[in-house]
Scaffold this active site. Structure first.
Site, PDB file in Angstrom:
ATOM      1  N   SER A  22      13.681  21.870 -15.941  1.00 27.11           N
ATOM      2  CA  SER A  22      12.329  22.576 -16.134  1.00 27.11           C
ATOM      3  C   SER A  22      12.833  24.122 -16.786  1.00 27.11           C
ATOM      4  O   SER A  22      13.603  24.709 -16.370  1.00 27.11           O
ATOM      5  CB  SER A  22      11.644  22.837 -14.751  1.00 27.11           C
ATOM      6  N   HIS A  43       0.895  -1.068   0.043  1.00 30.38           N
ATOM      7  CA  HIS A  43      -0.133   0.001   0.091  1.00 30.38           C
ATOM      8  C   HIS A  43       0.808   1.213   0.138  1.00 30.38           C
ATOM      9  O   HIS A  43       0.571   2.278   0.452  1.00 30.38           O
ATOM     10  CB  HIS A  43      -0.933  -0.234   1.410  1.00 30.38           C
ATOM     11  N   LYS A  69      14.914  21.881 -10.707  1.00 29.53           N
ATOM     12  CA  LYS A  69      14.262  20.788 -11.212  1.00 29.53           C
ATOM     13  C   LYS A  69      15.059  19.785 -11.882  1.00 29.53           C
ATOM     14  O   LYS A  69      16.070  20.263 -12.779  1.00 29.53           O
ATOM     15  CB  LYS A  69      13.050  21.041 -11.947  1.00 29.53           C
ATOM     16  N   GLU A  88       8.787   8.510 -16.806  1.00 25.37           N
ATOM     17  CA  GLU A  88       7.618   9.209 -16.808  1.00 25.37           C
ATOM     18  C   GLU A  88       6.784   8.559 -18.283  1.00 25.37           C
ATOM     19  O   GLU A  88       5.943   8.400 -18.580  1.00 25.37           O
ATOM     20  CB  GLU A  88       7.314  10.425 -16.699  1.00 25.37           C
TER      21      GLU A  88
END
Ligand code: ARG
Length: 468
Positions: free
Chosen positions: A287, A166, A293, A300
């Site tokens: 970014s 979980h 970043k 992704e």
């Protein structure tokens, strides 16, 4: 009086003889597949060579015809290689483009090549040759990815991390054990692709349009020359079967599903909240607005591309659903999903194989995270069970100890013996050993467990399989 339409002259499509007017421009574009099936050219030429040679062996084509065809097809292959081949939608697909050019180059022999053959068995053969090749490349890449996963695992048998259920800290595991779970998944993926390859590697050629041919052909000769394991047994099935393509896409979807799970973990692990790993800069992007970043774009995208692979599988299943025997033009729609599936899987595997050579592991962050989530609570419960307490009661006692630790803001291991004994008088001095993370890891010492000894065994076994 009706004006008589002039029948189309030569230079029109290979099948235009029975038509009285040329195909509508839009229809021509709508039905053409050459823009995407031209990538089958190499396999189409291979298939044509085997077919022509067989027709000669069987006395259908002369030696002269076959040598003209061989010369012409070699020239065409070279033109395609140099990007000088004049692909045209006037010739609809890869097969007719090549046949027309062959006839320009060698004359009548080119016109004889299609004897005893149809584009229906021809295209089925081409796709199978293409998929066999793609499958072999995928199998080699899965192996490279596995080797790199195992190499990383070897360095981290004793690296302790929290195992999750979980996405909550559950029990400590070895980081290598976690990596080896992906070895197991990809092992099954490889098995599936090689089983699929067996069904891909059957020759449809000889089925002709649907019913076979009146010429005395030798399909086994063609199968041998093209490296097929056998010939498709039923001509109707041979031209209309696309099971093997669906199966390939299903195998690809499972593989991508596994890689998307791995991607999700990489993304979570490299988020500063976890800080478990860092990916090499070459796999990340920045970014345009936030200078701090470093984004995990590659994982992704792997996660995202899994969606299109699932889509391709559904597209092919839907394409084949309720098609009557035998060949239908619907089947032309099999190629784009299939090609994109193979391209995406190959690119993903190449990039992931490399990615795992540049993973930096922050062992301290992993250990600290494992220490925070009462990851040894089960071990304490197991200890009480070994002292004679029924498991449910042990579970309850430890749960109350966890509540106390949680209220005090400390780990179970930081509670005193006295505090622990409030929850069960069975707790003795030796209970404290059960609460150490390394003890908990080493205690799961059986086949498939996370004890370093077992993980080393699993890695050695994987190495043996990979070098076989
Ligand atoms: N381009 C077609 C395909 O990909 C080739 C077979 C066409 N056969 C036919 N009878 N129209 O399926």
């Amino acid at each position: 009086m009706q004006r008589k339409k002039t029948p189309p002259k030569s230079g029109l499509k290979g099948w235009s003889g029975r038509f009285s007017e040329p195909v509508d421009e839009l229809v021509k574009r709508y039905t053409a597949s050459v823009e995407f099936d031209r990538r089958l050219a190499g396999f189409d030429i291979q298939g044509s060579l085997a077919h022509a040679r067989m027709l000669h062996t069987c006395g259908v084509l002369s030696a002269q015809d076959v040598s003209d065809i061989e010369r012409g097809l070699a020239d065409i292959a070279a033109e395609i290689e140099r990007d000088e081949f004049d692909w045209s939608i006037d010739q609809e697909d890869v097969h007719l483009n090549i046949e027309k050019r062959l006839t320009e180059l060698v004359g009548d022999a080119g016109k004889r090549l299609h004897t005893g053959r149809s584009r229906n068995d021809q295209v089925a053969t081409d796709i199978r040759l293409y998929l066999r090749d793609a499958t072999d490349r995928i199998l080699a890449l899965i192996r490279t990815l596995q080797e790199n996963l195992v190499t990383l695992a070897e360095q981290h048998v004793d690296t302790l991390m929290p195992g999750f259920t979980h996405l909550q800290v559950a029990q400590p595991v070895s980081f290598a054990h976690h990596l080896m779970a992906y070895y197991e998944m990809t092992l099954r993926d490889a098995q599936r692709f090689s089983e699929c390859r067996n069904r891909v590697n059957q020759l449809p050629l000889g089925a002709a349009a649907l019913a076979g041919t009146t010429f005395p052909i030798d399909r086994e000769q063609v199968a041998r020359e093209l490296g097929f394991d056998g010939v498709c047994s039923n001509s109707l099935d041979a031209v209309s079967d696309r099971d093997f393509a669906i199966e390939f896409c299903a195998d690809a979807a499972l593989l991508m599903m596994h890689l998307s799970r791995l991607s999700e973990e990489l993304i979570v692990w490299m988020s500063p909240r976890f800080g478990f790993i860092e990916l090499a800069d070459r796999f990340c992007t920045g970014s345009s607005i936030m200078p701090q970043k470093k984004n995990p774009d590659v994982p992704e995208l792997v996660r995202g591309k899994t969606g299109r692979i699932n889509g391709h599988l559904v597209a092919l299943l839907t394409l084949m659903k309720a098609q009557p025997l035998a060949y239908n033009k619907d089947n032309q729609e099999d190629k784009e999903p299939l090609f994109d599936t193979a391209d995406t899987v190959i690119a993903t595997l190449r990039i992931y194989a490399d990615l795992f050579t540049g993973v930096k592991v922050n062992k301290d962050a992993m250990r600290a995270a494992a220490a925070q989530g009462f990851a040894t609570a089960t071990d304490l419960a197991d200890y009480l069970v070994k002292k004679g307490l029924p498991f449910r009661e042990a579970h309850e006692a430890v749960a109350r100890a966890v509540r106390l630790a949680s209220e005090k803001g400390v780990d179970l291991a930081e509670l005193s013996l006295g505090e622990l004994q409030q929850f069960s008088t069975l707790v003795g001095e030796d209970a404290l050993d059960q609460l150490s993370l390394d003890g908990a890891l080493a205690a799961r010492n059986h086949t498939g467990g996370t004890a370093p000894e077992q993980v080393r065994r699993a890695i050695a076994l994987a190495r043996k399989t990979l070098s076989a």
